[in-house]
Enzyme design. Sequence first.
Site, PDB file in Angstrom:
ATOM      1  CG  ASN A 171      -1.802  -0.976   1.484  1.00  0.00           C
ATOM      2  OD1 ASN A 171      -2.014  -1.783   0.493  1.00  0.00           O
ATOM      3  ND2 ASN A 171      -2.280  -1.578   2.662  1.00  0.00           N
ATOM      4  CG  HIS A 182      11.113   3.537   5.791  1.00  0.00           C
ATOM      5  ND1 HIS A 182      12.208   4.228   6.795  1.00  0.00           N
ATOM      6  CD2 HIS A 182      11.851   2.546   5.418  1.00  0.00           C
ATOM      7  CE1 HIS A 182      13.293   3.692   6.126  1.00  0.00           C
ATOM      8  NE2 HIS A 182      13.334   2.688   5.333  1.00  0.00           N
ATOM      9  CG  HIS A 184       6.475  -0.413   4.792  1.00  0.00           C
ATOM     10  ND1 HIS A 184       5.937   0.798   4.779  1.00  0.00           N
ATOM     11  CD2 HIS A 184       5.145  -1.241   5.420  1.00  0.00           C
ATOM     12  CE1 HIS A 184       4.784   1.169   5.404  1.00  0.00           C
ATOM     13  NE2 HIS A 184       4.193   0.071   5.738  1.00  0.00           N
ATOM     14  CD  GLN A 186       1.038  -4.570   6.002  1.00  0.00           C
ATOM     15  OE1 GLN A 186       0.675  -5.493   6.938  1.00  0.00           O
ATOM     16  NE2 GLN A 186       0.501  -3.458   5.691  1.00  0.00           N
TER      17      GLN A 186
END
Length: 363
Positions: A171, A182, A184, A186
């Site tokens: 996302n 930051h 990233h 999932q």
Amino acid sequence: MFQRELTKPDGRRMTLYSRRPISPDLTAPSPSDEPVEANPHLRWHPLRGEWVTYAAHRQNRTFLPPPEYNPLAPTHDPDHPTELPTGDYDVAVFDNRFPSLAPTAHDAPPEIVPTRPGNGACEVVVFTQDPTTSLGRLPVDQIALIVDCWADRTKALGERDEIVYVMPFENRGVEVGVTLLHPHGQIYAYPVVPPVPARELSMQAEHWAEHGRGLLADLIAAELKDGRRIIYDGPHAVAFVPVCARYTYEVWVLPKRPAPLLSDLTDDERTDLARALKSTLLRYDGLWDKPMPYLMCIHQAPTDGQPHPEAHVHFEFYPALRTPQKLKYLAGTEIGAGFFANDALPEAKAAELRAVKLDEFAP
């Protein structure tokens, strides 16, 4: 690819990945030494025929912290521990401190509908230690490493008895609800095949049974022959705005050779997939010279131990912007009916993306 397994003070697992050897002296920090007690559960939705997960402990998770305290940035300050160790590595993967699914979930509360423990796993994938960049602005070899990381984690999580489907995703942007800025993503590992990939797999299985070949392989061939919606055509990977796009600027990125899982791809195929991803993301950001908020999901075969020749691993990007000023909100027809209405033709949006000049990257 080099990797190193670590354990955080609160008991969570961490894996570091790098293009170079990783020092054995690195230790994994944690914002707290106290483990978060996560016991999510699932409830059956009788009208939709699907499970819904409930994880009330997530109400206390970090939300848009100030820059001076970035939980995903390494720090030498012992008074403000974060999730990442300091040291030379490229990518970090660790158990989410506030998971929606947990391997130790147990004793689901009885309700008027069937319930079950929310067994599964939720991991955070930090793409880089640099908080100022993005996935699309990383070097191709680092994006390829992240693809390797997704493949490695899918294999590891999929070997667990309670896991039958693994979906890495990203996302990007506060517009889609990101709580940490930051770079990233999932990884969710589910105890069931979720509804969206389940529907896609059903359609692929039907096509395979009728024609003896992959649905997405046939679609790739048709898109390449048509050519109007292609935005990347490499030796092993392709990216296009699908003819059936439900979102404005929606893009699919796929390996040309049918493969059920990322782990089934060769090194060359993963590298070209990384180039296709980079090309797509730079075009997004170049449309209006601003970061494009989006959802990115990787759809693969289930990890149920059964063969899935019909499955073709692929990336689906759902941008949140129609124009620099206008967000794409789902309306009643989409949410209430599941019938998408797109006010822009895929051919026109693909032409806009192709027109973006990629000065810092030649696909």
